[in-house]
Design a protein around this motif. Sequence first.
Motif, mmCIF file in Angstrom:
data_model
loop_
_atom_site.group_PDB
_atom_site.id
_atom_site.type_symbol
_atom_site.label_atom_id
_atom_site.label_comp_id
_atom_site.label_asym_id
_atom_site.label_seq_id
_atom_site.Cartn_x
_atom_site.Cartn_y
_atom_site.Cartn_z
ATOM 1 N N ASP A 85 22.689 4.833 -23.793
ATOM 2 C CA ASP A 85 21.708 5.435 -22.940
ATOM 3 C C ASP A 85 21.747 5.530 -21.419
ATOM 4 N N CYS A 89 8.445 10.441 -33.056
ATOM 5 C CA CYS A 89 9.293 11.405 -33.324
ATOM 6 C C CYS A 89 9.383 11.429 -35.090
ATOM 7 N N VAL A 138 19.394 -1.577 -21.715
ATOM 8 C CA VAL A 138 18.902 -1.190 -20.591
ATOM 9 C C VAL A 138 19.294 -2.036 -19.321
ATOM 10 N N LYS A 152 19.792 -1.077 -28.333
ATOM 11 C CA LYS A 152 19.262 -0.597 -27.166
ATOM 12 C C LYS A 152 19.838 -1.305 -26.181
ATOM 13 N N SER A 202 9.061 1.090 -25.003
ATOM 14 C CA SER A 202 8.388 2.440 -24.973
ATOM 15 C C SER A 202 9.342 3.240 -25.769
ATOM 16 N N GLU A 203 10.742 3.034 -25.540
ATOM 17 C CA GLU A 203 11.541 4.205 -26.238
ATOM 18 C C GLU A 203 11.440 3.878 -27.668
ATOM 19 N N ASN A 204 11.488 2.745 -28.267
ATOM 20 C CA ASN A 204 11.333 2.581 -29.604
ATOM 21 C C ASN A 204 9.901 3.293 -30.032
ATOM 22 N N GLU A 205 9.041 3.031 -29.321
ATOM 23 C CA GLU A 205 7.718 3.740 -29.750
ATOM 24 C C GLU A 205 7.838 5.277 -29.891
ATOM 25 N N LYS A 206 8.470 5.692 -28.912
ATOM 26 C CA LYS A 206 8.749 7.214 -28.531
ATOM 27 C C LYS A 206 9.594 7.759 -30.023
ATOM 28 N N GLU A 207 10.645 6.761 -30.294
ATOM 29 C CA GLU A 207 11.289 7.216 -31.539
ATOM 30 C C GLU A 207 10.620 7.139 -32.889
ATOM 31 N N THR A 231 10.930 -0.836 -21.219
ATOM 32 C CA THR A 231 11.623 0.264 -21.320
ATOM 33 C C THR A 231 11.966 0.523 -22.681
ATOM 34 N N ILE A 232 12.523 -0.609 -23.238
ATOM 35 C CA ILE A 232 13.252 -0.612 -24.551
ATOM 36 C C ILE A 232 11.814 -0.439 -25.830
#
Lengths: 173, 269
Positions: free
Chosen positions: B84, B269, B166, B164, B261-266, B258-259
């Motif tokens: 990423d 989705c 960052v 993940k 929030s990206e997990n939540e986004k996934e 950041t990790i």
Amino acid sequence: MEVKITLNGKMIKDTVDADMLLIDFCRKHKCYSVKRGCETGNCGLCTVLMDGKPMLSCSIPVGRADGRCVDTLEGLEEEAKKFTGYFAMQGADQCGFCNPGYIVNIVALLRENPDPTDEEILEYLSGNLCRCTGYQSQLRSLRNYLNSKKENAPMQLEAEVFGADIGKEWKNE
Amino acid sequence: MFYYNQYIRAKSLEEAYELYQKRQNFIVGGMLWTKMKNTTLGTAIDLCELGLDGIEENENEFRIGAYVSLRDIETNESLNKYTDNAFANSVKDIVGVQFRNVATVGGSIWGRYGFSDVMTIFRALGAKVELFHEGIMELDDFVKLPRTVRDILVSVIVPKETEKVVYLSQRNQSTDFPVLTCAVSKGKRGTMAVIGATPYMAEPVYDSENILSVTTDENIERFADYVAKNIRFGSNMRASAEYRKIICNVLVKRALKTIVSENEKEEIC
């Protein structure tokens, strides 16, 4: 030690010291645009293109350039001419010492990315130090050059117009 | 000034290894840091003809040759897709494009420099190194290898075990050495934070107390404190130990958030 280097399109065969650096080889062969600025690999003044990639000639042993193509500003004149006028118009070359390194790196940037954004320009040129300007005039001139190739894009940008959002973090402090 | 008497392009790793056994000889990486020495050495051994400048990918790992430039790992699509863009983020502030075209991954890892952004990201990815004589070893073991060992770094292997990662760093000025580097990763080995430029070499801190079994804001704070407590900080011309400790806390928190929030986004989705 013997080396064969294609310097600005011309094959040069020379006997050199083993620990000679590429910068000294270029200067020995009258490419005086390649200069030593900092001696620590930080200023970008000695930038040359080796096989098309911008590299610091002050840190490359001449042996490594053996059999490869090296281009300095002297060999990139035609390509550089397109935008150097814009540099002059913005007064971006004040003392002029950093300019050859800048121009060689811009040639590399435009070959890699013909239409860079402001951020991409800043990132790509971050390894070229200029102690006169503050980088705004170089950015303006490059933006002017790029805009000149587009229709309806603003030209002759002034300091106030361009770069309003650059360094906004500290401007507001 | 830096001088040497001879320059040899090695034709094989065996030849290079043999030449390198003499104390006066050295292997040329990017030569950016070596060149800063004030000394005279014997033979410069260049490995540029041995095809160590490629990045190979298979199902389980990436194999990055020792002569791959930092610019290559910055622009390599598959590496940056896997991490990423953490690879690009880790090297983009290192001086400039010209510098990164010259600096090599092998040189950065072999030198085991305290200031190294490269060491930080590779340790967070659980990388291994392949040495010509000693074979493949974990980067965690490699950093303990005495500096008197005269082996050749052939490649760096990044196993695909990280979900993940960052990367963040703090600099007093863009393109300067970092004041602190931080990489947080989550994967097969659990969550870990690697903190470098302390100004000592990058060190990992694992979540061995399972603080992050539930990722609440409170636990993120606790883990950041835990990391800052377990890292040794020092002072130098760039920053004091106290300042580094505070920055460490902030960077670990930011990276973890950041990790999360990206997990939540996934998940959404």
